[in-house]
Design a protein around this motif. Structure first.
Motif, mmCIF file in Angstrom:
data_model
loop_
_atom_site.group_PDB
_atom_site.id
_atom_site.type_symbol
_atom_site.label_atom_id
_atom_site.label_comp_id
_atom_site.label_asym_id
_atom_site.label_seq_id
_atom_site.Cartn_x
_atom_site.Cartn_y
_atom_site.Cartn_z
ATOM 1 N N TYR A 173 0.853 -1.226 0.108
ATOM 2 C CA TYR A 173 -0.114 0.047 -0.076
ATOM 3 C C TYR A 173 1.268 0.961 0.373
ATOM 4 O O TYR A 173 0.729 2.609 -0.624
ATOM 5 C CB TYR A 173 -1.197 0.245 1.132
ATOM 6 N N HIS A 174 2.149 1.188 1.198
ATOM 7 C CA HIS A 174 2.428 2.818 0.852
ATOM 8 C C HIS A 174 3.826 3.132 -0.648
ATOM 9 O O HIS A 174 3.486 3.500 -0.836
ATOM 10 C CB HIS A 174 3.460 1.625 2.371
ATOM 11 N N LYS A 175 4.116 1.913 -0.800
ATOM 12 C CA LYS A 175 4.698 1.944 -2.374
ATOM 13 C C LYS A 175 3.958 2.218 -3.295
ATOM 14 O O LYS A 175 4.157 3.486 -4.118
ATOM 15 C CB LYS A 175 6.201 0.609 -2.101
ATOM 16 N N LYS A 176 3.072 1.433 -3.147
ATOM 17 C CA LYS A 176 2.578 1.008 -4.627
ATOM 18 C C LYS A 176 0.997 2.247 -4.792
ATOM 19 O O LYS A 176 0.729 2.624 -6.074
ATOM 20 C CB LYS A 176 2.197 -0.090 -4.944
ATOM 21 N N THR A 177 0.130 2.609 -3.398
ATOM 22 C CA THR A 177 -1.238 2.501 -3.831
ATOM 23 C C THR A 177 -1.256 4.525 -3.046
ATOM 24 O O THR A 177 -1.237 5.254 -3.977
ATOM 25 C CB THR A 177 -1.898 2.121 -2.788
ATOM 26 N N GLU A 178 0.268 4.705 -2.414
ATOM 27 C CA GLU A 178 0.514 5.834 -1.883
ATOM 28 C C GLU A 178 0.462 6.776 -3.086
ATOM 29 O O GLU A 178 -0.135 8.156 -2.635
ATOM 30 C CB GLU A 178 0.550 6.394 -0.379
ATOM 31 N N PRO A 179 0.976 6.335 -3.575
ATOM 32 C CA PRO A 179 1.534 7.367 -5.198
ATOM 33 C C PRO A 179 -0.132 8.237 -5.807
ATOM 34 O O PRO A 179 0.152 9.138 -6.349
ATOM 35 C CB PRO A 179 2.285 6.681 -6.095
#
Length: 188
Positions: free
Chosen positions: A150-156
């Motif tokens: 989530y932090h790496k791929k979704t937050e952007p």
């Protein structure tokens, strides 16, 4: 048509809030998780492939998810719009959604992001696993991978929708009713 996205980490309460939002605004709730679980329960080829990926805490390929979303748009014409839950999860998916809606001469109306801390994510996912029997949510390493993904791929995606002026954050802590009222305050 209106196209709303309910956004946030796993366990933020997206599914919990979706029913009331959909009812209030006459939206078709599209949960990619539910669509995938249905495929897995039916033992389809898509379901088998998705099961392997989900069990490892990974994301299902974009083209599979996008095909399911597009089919749901086509199938549901008697609503005022859609509430997407669990999609888009990557910047590429957000861009693909814009292209898909652009072909329909439409666009995302608003994105509401439920904000909760990582510690709360663990608590809620474990709790949900016990209640719903969701085996994919039982293992700490799978939960940790889902949070990291989530932090790496979704937050952007946040900056993508902020730049478009469509992004709002809502505190995801509190009672279901308190969070719901905050969401309604954002959606109007």
């Amino acid at each position: 048509m209106k196209y709303y996205i309910i956004f946030g980490p796993p366990g933020a309460g997206k599914g919990t809030q979706a029913s009331a939002i959909s009812q209030k605004y006459n939206l078709k709730h599209i949960s990619t998780g539910e669509l995938l679980r249905k495929e897995m329960a039916e033992g389809t080829e898509l379901g088998k492939k998705a099961s392997e990926l989900i069990d490892a805490g990974c994301l299902v390929p974009d083209e599979v998810v996008e095909g399911m979303i597009e089919a749901e748009f086509a199938r549901n014409r008697d609503v005022d719009g859609f509430l997407l839950d669990g999609y888009p999860r990557t910047l590429a998916q957000a861009e693909s959604l814009e292209q898909l809606l652009g072909k329909r001469q439409e666009c995302v109306t608003a994105v509401v992001s439920l904000i909760i801390p990582d510690g709360t994510i663990y608590e809620r996912i474990r709790h949900r696993a016990g209640i719903e029997g969701r085996e994919d949510d039982c293992k700490d390493e799978v939960i940790a991978n889902r949070i990291a993904t989530y932090h790496k791929k979704t937050e952007p995606i946040i900056s993508f929708y902020k730049a478009a002026g469509k992004y709002s954050e809502v505190d995801g802590l509190g009672t279901v009713e308190e969070v719901r009222e905050r969401i309604f305050g954002v959606l109007g």
